[in-house]
Design an enzyme around this catalytic site. Structure first.
Site, PDB file in Angstrom:
ATOM      1  N   ARG A   1      -1.466  -2.119  -6.656  1.00 43.65           N
ATOM      2  CA  ARG A   1      -1.753  -3.373  -6.179  1.00 43.65           C
ATOM      3  C   ARG A   1      -2.874  -4.211  -6.926  1.00 43.65           C
ATOM      4  NH1 ARG A   1      -1.266  -4.489  -0.937  1.00 43.65           N
ATOM      5  NH2 ARG A   1      -3.099  -4.672  -0.341  1.00 43.65           N
TER       6      ARG A   1
ATOM      7  N   TYR B   1      -1.311 -18.192   7.464  1.00 37.63           N
ATOM      8  CA  TYR B   1       0.079 -18.686   7.137  1.00 37.63           C
ATOM      9  C   TYR B   1       1.268 -17.653   7.902  1.00 37.63           C
ATOM     10  CZ  TYR B   1      -1.759 -21.719   3.474  1.00 37.63           C
ATOM     11  OH  TYR B   1      -2.371 -22.590   2.787  1.00 37.63           O
TER      12      TYR B   1
ATOM     13  N   HIS C   1      -2.611   3.648  -5.017  1.00 43.09           N
ATOM     14  CA  HIS C   1      -2.963   2.303  -4.475  1.00 43.09           C
ATOM     15  C   HIS C   1      -3.472   1.479  -5.598  1.00 43.09           C
ATOM     16  CE1 HIS C   1      -4.998  -0.275  -1.803  1.00 43.09           C
ATOM     17  NE2 HIS C   1      -5.011   0.262  -0.837  1.00 43.09           N
TER      18      HIS C   1
ATOM     19  N   ARG D   1       1.048  -1.056  -0.050  1.00 47.31           N
ATOM     20  CA  ARG D   1      -0.241  -0.083   0.016  1.00 47.31           C
ATOM     21  C   ARG D   1       0.991   1.261   0.017  1.00 47.31           C
ATOM     22  NH1 ARG D   1      -2.007  -3.932   3.450  1.00 47.31           N
ATOM     23  NH2 ARG D   1      -4.244  -4.533   2.882  1.00 47.31           N
TER      24      ARG D   1
ATOM     25  N   HIS E   1      -2.852  -9.968   2.690  1.00 49.59           N
ATOM     26  CA  HIS E   1      -4.331 -10.304   2.947  1.00 49.59           C
ATOM     27  C   HIS E   1      -4.165 -11.323   3.915  1.00 49.59           C
ATOM     28  CE1 HIS E   1      -5.967  -7.948  -0.767  1.00 49.59           C
ATOM     29  NE2 HIS E   1      -5.543  -7.053   0.162  1.00 49.59           N
TER      30      HIS E   1
ATOM     31  N   LYS F   1      -6.966  -5.532  10.500  1.00 48.80           N
ATOM     32  CA  LYS F   1      -8.028  -5.230  11.537  1.00 48.80           C
ATOM     33  C   LYS F   1      -7.371  -5.141  12.721  1.00 48.80           C
ATOM     34  CE  LYS F   1     -11.875  -7.126   8.911  1.00 48.80           C
ATOM     35  NZ  LYS F   1     -12.960  -8.298   8.822  1.00 48.80           N
TER      36      LYS F   1
END
Length: 418
Positions: free
Chosen positions: A348, A382, A345, A246, A372, A275
């Site tokens: 991406r 992961y 942005h 980003r 993500h 989050k």
């Protein structure tokens, strides 16, 4: 028979001079002017309540004139006639006023913001407070928060809606959080923002503008290479398509995070846009970005200029701070690319689409590199080195593909083979 007191005259009050000690100039009915040795002139009123002699302060001259002081004396008499102690009544009113001031929408909103700003990014916290200061506080900031009704809040939001609907929705959410905080702390009965569901038109979801057709990407890449502005900005523009991160993560990049010999960039998870729960779960982790040969080359060039500083993309005005959040987008606009074509942005989205649809890279590799939330079949997140070998190959494949586009090599059609 009580001694008759000659009422004061305005000129007498104005001409009163301080002496070595405080002295009084009586006006009658308990009212007098206390002339202090320090030079102040203070109105006082003596009265008796429940058999006790008391004194009440009525203000200072000249802010309170002689006629104002006499009017306040009459108010003292009216309260006494009703059996109310004027001094105690004044204390009650003062306490109520202080409570009302502490419970205004602005006071509660600032308290809420101060309490929770540690959970937000510095930019978000500052932007949110500025929105409240500009668009909400001037209209309902002084109102007791428990008295603000839904129509008042809607009027505030509609002023913002006329400028930008998305900001109006964001302010509605923020105001709702303030009201719920007021309810939780006993300063409001309910959240009026909840009554505004459907009162504002819905925001149509817009994806960040991006170029995803390889034929359109090629001239963009050539334009980035020929940018005539700041060398630091040029390096940021050239690196942005190569790293899949980003804009905020790019401009805050620090040299301490890079190992150019290993071709790796380790970004602290606290800087990622995640989050709150995921940030807590991954506290102390780093997001590993494998660097292609092309990316390392750009960074080595830039290291000669900013390598002694903290930030890779040091700001123009102050090298102690990173470049402005508007720098990359402004440069794109100067090169002739509109905001509907590409944004910082959007690089991406460009990478995600072409890696998937043209180069046929496994989607989980792409999503993992985009930082993500990607989980294994058992639902576990992961870790940073998962599929690292494959992701390194992917990042080099992507950089080589962009080089081919830039040099005018044959473009692979945008379709997925069965």
């Amino acid at each position: 028979m009580p001694k008759r007191i000659q009422p004061l005259a305005d000129l007498q009050v104005k001409a009163a001079k301080p002496r070595a000690k405080d002295y009084k100039l009586a006006d009658g009915g308990g009212l007098y002017l206390l002339v202090a040795a320090s030079g102040g002139k203070l109105w006082r009123c003596d009265y008796r309540c429940n058999g006790k002699r008391k004194t009440m302060a009525l203000g200072a001259y000249p802010a309170v004139s002689l006629s104002d002081a006499r009017q306040r004396r009459e108010e003292v008499k009216k309260l006494l006639a009703k059996g109310i102690d004027p001094g105690e009544e004044k204390k009650v009113q003062k306490a109520a006023q202080a409570e009302a001031t502490a419970n205004t929408f602005e006071a509660v909103a600032r308290e809420w913001h101060e309490r929770f700003k540690g959970e937000w990014s510095e930019n978000h916290a500052g932007r949110l407070l500025r929105r409240l200061e500009l668009d909400v506080f001037p209209y309902i900031g002084a109102r007791p928060i428990g008295e603000v009704k839904a129509p008042e809040l809607l009027a505030v939001l509609r002023r913002v809606e006329a400028r930008t609907l998305e900001t109006a929705h964001r302010l509605k959410i923020a105001c709702g959080q303030v009201f719920r905080y007021a309810v939780a702390t006993g300063r409001a009965e309910r959240d009026p923002a909840a009554d505004l569901k459907g009162a504002l038109p819905p925001v149509k979801n817009k994806h960040y503008s991006s170029l995803t057709d390889p034929k359109a990407v090629a001239p963009l890449l050539r334009a980035l290479d020929s940018y005539q502005g700041s060398f630091i900005t040029k390096c940021a523009l050239r690196l942005a398509p190569l790293v899949l991160i980003r804009p905020g993560e790019l401009r805050h990049a620090e040299w301490a995070e890079f190992d150019l010999d290993a071709a790796e960039w380790n970004i602290p998870v606290e800087r990622l846009k995640l989050k709150k729960k995921e940030k807590i779960d991954r506290k102390g982790e780093k997001h590993l970005v494998p660097l292609s040969r092309q990316a390392v080359e750009i960074l080595r060039e830039l290291h000669t200029l900013t390598g002694s500083r903290r930030y890779v993309f040091a700001g123009h005005r102050s090298p102690l701070r990173p470049m402005s959040e508007n720098t990359v987008n402004s440069a794109l606009r100067l090169m002739g690319f509109s905001k509907d074509e590409i944004t910082g942005h959007g690089f991406r989205a460009m990478a995600r689409t072409i890696l998937d649809e043209v180069l046929h890279v496994r989607p989980d590799y792409i999503e993992h590199q985009l930082a993500h939330a990607v989980r294994d079949p058992l639902g576990r997140a992961y870790n940073r080195t998962t599929h690292l070998s494959e992701r390194k190959k992917m990042m080099q494949l992507w950089a080589d593909y962009l080089n081919e586009l830039k040099s005018g090599a044959k473009v692979i059609p945008m379709r997925r083979e069965g």
